[in-house]
Design an enzyme around this catalytic site. Sequence first.
Site, PDB file in Angstrom:
ATOM      1  N   VAL A 113     -11.797  -5.704   9.862  1.00  0.00           N
ATOM      2  CA  VAL A 113     -12.869  -4.852  10.390  1.00  0.00           C
ATOM      3  C   VAL A 113     -13.785  -5.729  11.237  1.00  0.00           C
ATOM      4  O   VAL A 113     -14.066  -6.879  10.875  1.00  0.00           O
ATOM      5  CB  VAL A 113     -13.698  -4.217   9.243  1.00  0.00           C
ATOM      6  CG1 VAL A 113     -14.677  -3.192   9.802  1.00  0.00           C
ATOM      7  CG2 VAL A 113     -12.795  -3.577   8.193  1.00  0.00           C
ATOM      8  N   ASN A 160     -20.312  -2.689  -2.485  1.00  0.00           N
ATOM      9  CA  ASN A 160     -19.673  -3.056  -1.219  1.00  0.00           C
ATOM     10  C   ASN A 160     -19.937  -4.506  -0.803  1.00  0.00           C
ATOM     11  O   ASN A 160     -19.196  -5.049   0.013  1.00  0.00           O
ATOM     12  CB  ASN A 160     -20.165  -2.074  -0.138  1.00  0.00           C
ATOM     13  CG  ASN A 160     -19.878  -2.543   1.249  1.00  0.00           C
ATOM     14  OD1 ASN A 160     -18.727  -2.500   1.707  1.00  0.00           O
ATOM     15  ND2 ASN A 160     -20.898  -3.049   1.947  1.00  0.00           N
ATOM     16  N   SER A 204     -10.066  -4.478  -0.707  1.00  0.00           N
ATOM     17  CA  SER A 204      -9.558  -5.018   0.554  1.00  0.00           C
ATOM     18  C   SER A 204      -8.048  -4.845   0.581  1.00  0.00           C
ATOM     19  O   SER A 204      -7.404  -4.763  -0.481  1.00  0.00           O
ATOM     20  CB  SER A 204      -9.892  -6.515   0.630  1.00  0.00           C
ATOM     21  OG  SER A 204      -9.265  -7.093   1.765  1.00  0.00           O
ATOM     22  N   TYR A 261     -10.440 -14.919  -2.918  1.00  0.00           N
ATOM     23  CA  TYR A 261     -10.746 -13.582  -2.375  1.00  0.00           C
ATOM     24  C   TYR A 261      -9.642 -12.594  -2.760  1.00  0.00           C
ATOM     25  O   TYR A 261      -9.920 -11.490  -3.240  1.00  0.00           O
ATOM     26  CB  TYR A 261     -10.902 -13.702  -0.867  1.00  0.00           C
ATOM     27  CG  TYR A 261     -11.376 -12.451  -0.166  1.00  0.00           C
ATOM     28  CD1 TYR A 261     -12.722 -12.098  -0.142  1.00  0.00           C
ATOM     29  CD2 TYR A 261     -10.470 -11.618   0.500  1.00  0.00           C
ATOM     30  CE1 TYR A 261     -13.156 -10.954   0.526  1.00  0.00           C
ATOM     31  CE2 TYR A 261     -10.905 -10.481   1.171  1.00  0.00           C
ATOM     32  CZ  TYR A 261     -12.241 -10.152   1.186  1.00  0.00           C
ATOM     33  OH  TYR A 261     -12.662  -9.021   1.849  1.00  0.00           O
ATOM     34  N   SER A 268      -6.464  -7.239   1.168  1.00  0.00           N
ATOM     35  CA  SER A 268      -6.160  -8.513   0.487  1.00  0.00           C
ATOM     36  C   SER A 268      -6.033  -8.345  -1.027  1.00  0.00           C
ATOM     37  O   SER A 268      -5.581  -9.269  -1.708  1.00  0.00           O
ATOM     38  CB  SER A 268      -7.260  -9.545   0.767  1.00  0.00           C
ATOM     39  OG  SER A 268      -7.516  -9.655   2.136  1.00  0.00           O
ATOM     40  N   ASP A 324     -29.427 -10.138  -5.156  1.00  0.00           N
ATOM     41  CA  ASP A 324     -28.172 -10.890  -5.243  1.00  0.00           C
ATOM     42  C   ASP A 324     -27.307 -10.154  -6.259  1.00  0.00           C
ATOM     43  O   ASP A 324     -27.612 -10.149  -7.455  1.00  0.00           O
ATOM     44  CB  ASP A 324     -28.424 -12.331  -5.697  1.00  0.00           C
ATOM     45  CG  ASP A 324     -27.134 -13.133  -5.793  1.00  0.00           C
ATOM     46  OD1 ASP A 324     -26.034 -12.546  -5.683  1.00  0.00           O
ATOM     47  OD2 ASP A 324     -27.223 -14.358  -5.996  1.00  0.00           O
ATOM     48  N   VAL A 325     -26.221  -9.538  -5.785  1.00  0.00           N
ATOM     49  CA  VAL A 325     -25.404  -8.702  -6.674  1.00  0.00           C
ATOM     50  C   VAL A 325     -24.753  -9.510  -7.805  1.00  0.00           C
ATOM     51  O   VAL A 325     -24.320  -8.922  -8.804  1.00  0.00           O
ATOM     52  CB  VAL A 325     -24.312  -7.927  -5.893  1.00  0.00           C
ATOM     53  CG1 VAL A 325     -24.927  -6.911  -4.951  1.00  0.00           C
ATOM     54  CG2 VAL A 325     -23.361  -8.867  -5.158  1.00  0.00           C
ATOM     55  N   LYS A 337     -10.352  -9.363  -5.157  1.00  0.00           N
ATOM     56  CA  LYS A 337     -10.195  -7.998  -4.634  1.00  0.00           C
ATOM     57  C   LYS A 337      -9.104  -7.228  -5.396  1.00  0.00           C
ATOM     58  O   LYS A 337      -9.220  -6.015  -5.586  1.00  0.00           O
ATOM     59  CB  LYS A 337      -9.904  -8.037  -3.132  1.00  0.00           C
ATOM     60  CG  LYS A 337     -11.093  -8.524  -2.290  1.00  0.00           C
ATOM     61  CD  LYS A 337     -12.306  -7.615  -2.404  1.00  0.00           C
ATOM     62  CE  LYS A 337     -13.381  -7.949  -1.381  1.00  0.00           C
ATOM     63  NZ  LYS A 337     -14.568  -7.073  -1.484  1.00  0.00           N
TER      64      LYS A 337
HETATM   65  P1  NAD Z   1     -20.657  -7.963   6.612  1.00  0.00           P
HETATM   66  O1  NAD Z   1     -20.696  -9.443   6.667  1.00  0.00           O
HETATM   67  O2  NAD Z   1     -21.067  -7.182   7.818  1.00  0.00           O
HETATM   68  O3  NAD Z   1     -21.538  -7.418   5.390  1.00  0.00           O
HETATM   69  C1  NAD Z   1     -21.548  -8.003   4.119  1.00  0.00           C
HETATM   70  C2  NAD Z   1     -22.952  -7.838   3.556  1.00  0.00           C
HETATM   71  O4  NAD Z   1     -22.943  -8.262   2.182  1.00  0.00           O
HETATM   72  C3  NAD Z   1     -23.988  -8.695   4.293  1.00  0.00           C
HETATM   73  O5  NAD Z   1     -25.112  -7.903   4.660  1.00  0.00           O
HETATM   74  C4  NAD Z   1     -24.368  -9.745   3.267  1.00  0.00           C
HETATM   75  O6  NAD Z   1     -25.712 -10.186   3.369  1.00  0.00           O
HETATM   76  C5  NAD Z   1     -24.132  -8.984   1.964  1.00  0.00           C
HETATM   77  N1  NAD Z   1     -23.970  -9.867   0.809  1.00  0.00           N
HETATM   78  C6  NAD Z   1     -23.160 -10.957   0.712  1.00  0.00           C
HETATM   79  N2  NAD Z   1     -23.323 -11.531  -0.487  1.00  0.00           N
HETATM   80  C7  NAD Z   1     -24.250 -10.799  -1.157  1.00  0.00           C
HETATM   81  C8  NAD Z   1     -24.842 -10.906  -2.441  1.00  0.00           C
HETATM   82  N3  NAD Z   1     -24.515 -11.884  -3.278  1.00  0.00           N
HETATM   83  N4  NAD Z   1     -25.752  -9.975  -2.801  1.00  0.00           N
HETATM   84  C9  NAD Z   1     -26.107  -8.987  -1.953  1.00  0.00           C
HETATM   85  N5  NAD Z   1     -25.587  -8.833  -0.724  1.00  0.00           N
HETATM   86  C10 NAD Z   1     -24.668  -9.739  -0.335  1.00  0.00           C
HETATM   87  O7  NAD Z   1     -19.164  -7.604   6.206  1.00  0.00           O
HETATM   88  P2  NAD Z   1     -18.441  -6.206   5.861  1.00  0.00           P
HETATM   89  O8  NAD Z   1     -17.139  -6.241   6.512  1.00  0.00           O
HETATM   90  O9  NAD Z   1     -19.330  -5.053   6.085  1.00  0.00           O
HETATM   91  O10 NAD Z   1     -18.195  -6.419   4.302  1.00  0.00           O
HETATM   92  C11 NAD Z   1     -18.361  -5.386   3.364  1.00  0.00           C
HETATM   93  C12 NAD Z   1     -17.238  -5.448   2.350  1.00  0.00           C
HETATM   94  O11 NAD Z   1     -15.997  -5.191   3.009  1.00  0.00           O
HETATM   95  C13 NAD Z   1     -17.057  -6.794   1.633  1.00  0.00           C
HETATM   96  O12 NAD Z   1     -16.832  -6.549   0.259  1.00  0.00           O
HETATM   97  C14 NAD Z   1     -15.812  -7.372   2.261  1.00  0.00           C
HETATM   98  O13 NAD Z   1     -15.127  -8.256   1.405  1.00  0.00           O
HETATM   99  C15 NAD Z   1     -15.027  -6.105   2.524  1.00  0.00           C
HETATM  100  N6  NAD Z   1     -13.953  -6.242   3.504  1.00  0.00           N
HETATM  101  C16 NAD Z   1     -14.230  -6.591   4.777  1.00  0.00           C
HETATM  102  C17 NAD Z   1     -13.176  -6.747   5.679  1.00  0.00           C
HETATM  103  C18 NAD Z   1     -13.417  -7.172   7.111  1.00  0.00           C
HETATM  104  O14 NAD Z   1     -12.453  -7.533   7.789  1.00  0.00           O
HETATM  105  N7  NAD Z   1     -14.643  -7.130   7.600  1.00  0.00           N
HETATM  106  C19 NAD Z   1     -11.870  -6.514   5.254  1.00  0.00           C
HETATM  107  C20 NAD Z   1     -11.631  -6.136   3.948  1.00  0.00           C
HETATM  108  C21 NAD Z   1     -12.689  -6.000   3.068  1.00  0.00           C
END
Ligand code: NAD
Length: 247
Positions: free
Chosen positions: A184, A86, A138, A151, A140, A59-60, A155
């Site tokens: 994404v 990430n 992000s 959020y 965002s 848990d980060v 970010k």
């Molecule tokens: P995703 O849901 O595929 O992956 C997120 C991962 O983070 C998951 O495997 C989840 O289990 C893990 N996670 C969540 N909370 C955690 C914690 N407390 N400790 C350890 N692991 C944890 O989504 P993604 O799109 O790959 O997200 C990756 C990053 O990209 C995130 O920071 C997200 O905010 C950012 N992001 C995503 C988007 C989008 O549209 N998908 C847009 C902008 C930014």
Amino acid sequence: MRFGGKVAIVTGGASGIGAAFARRVHAEGGAVMVADLDVGRGQALAAELGERAAFRPVDVADPAAMETLAADTAAAFGGIDILYNNAGIGCYGLTPDLAIEQWRRVVAVNLDAVFYGCRAVIPHLKARGGGAIVNTASASGLHADYGFTAYNAAKAGVINYTRSLAIDHARDNIRANAVCPGPVDTPILTSGVDAIPGLRAEWEQVVPAGRFARPEEIAAVAAFLASDDASAVTGAAIPVDGGLTAH
Ligand code: NAD
């Protein structure tokens, strides 16, 4: 083979952007420590990659767990060269409706954890004579998306914290950069968007490119920033958003 002999940690590495980054760094010769809350998917990815890959359930938002992750990675692979912070969670809610615990959890996972990761790993990067930190912020964090109060704030914090890291540690030969994805196609977004008929098409219309990005497209930019190809890039926050924040 840009990552031959390099060791990378990727948080949130079990899914989406993090998993795409892990696959890319591994394919280009690096060793990868995948850290995530999702044990099943994390273990499956490490098994898929095989040699030079491992998984730790983390848990980060737990600073002690991040210290252990850094120590375990250095012990397993002989050091650390790259940290990709990430992991992230989304959260919708206007200020009066947002529970204090929701705010705290979003800030803890999306922002505090980046500090915990850097605090734990920077001494290891210094021990190797330098390294690279990449943080997933992000779009965002560059503008505000309606209703994503906590959020957006977290970010934006990641972006300016990244700049801070860059100037504080440039003379340690440590670079720090942020990627700023727009929408994404990963579960963090699609679990909400695809639950409401028509919402995906509506969001896609808002993006000048007319589509969501694939996780590999974000990971490619993160990998560039983590690699020596970006040796003069530090303190940058790079939109990878199909033009979303260009207007
Ligand atoms: P995703 O849901 O595929 O992956 C997120 C991962 O983070 C998951 O495997 C989840 O289990 C893990 N996670 C969540 N909370 C955690 C914690 N407390 N400790 C350890 N692991 C944890 O989504 P993604 O799109 O790959 O997200 C990756 C990053 O990209 C995130 O920071 C997200 O905010 C950012 N992001 C995503 C988007 C989008 O549209 N998908 C847009 C902008 C930014």
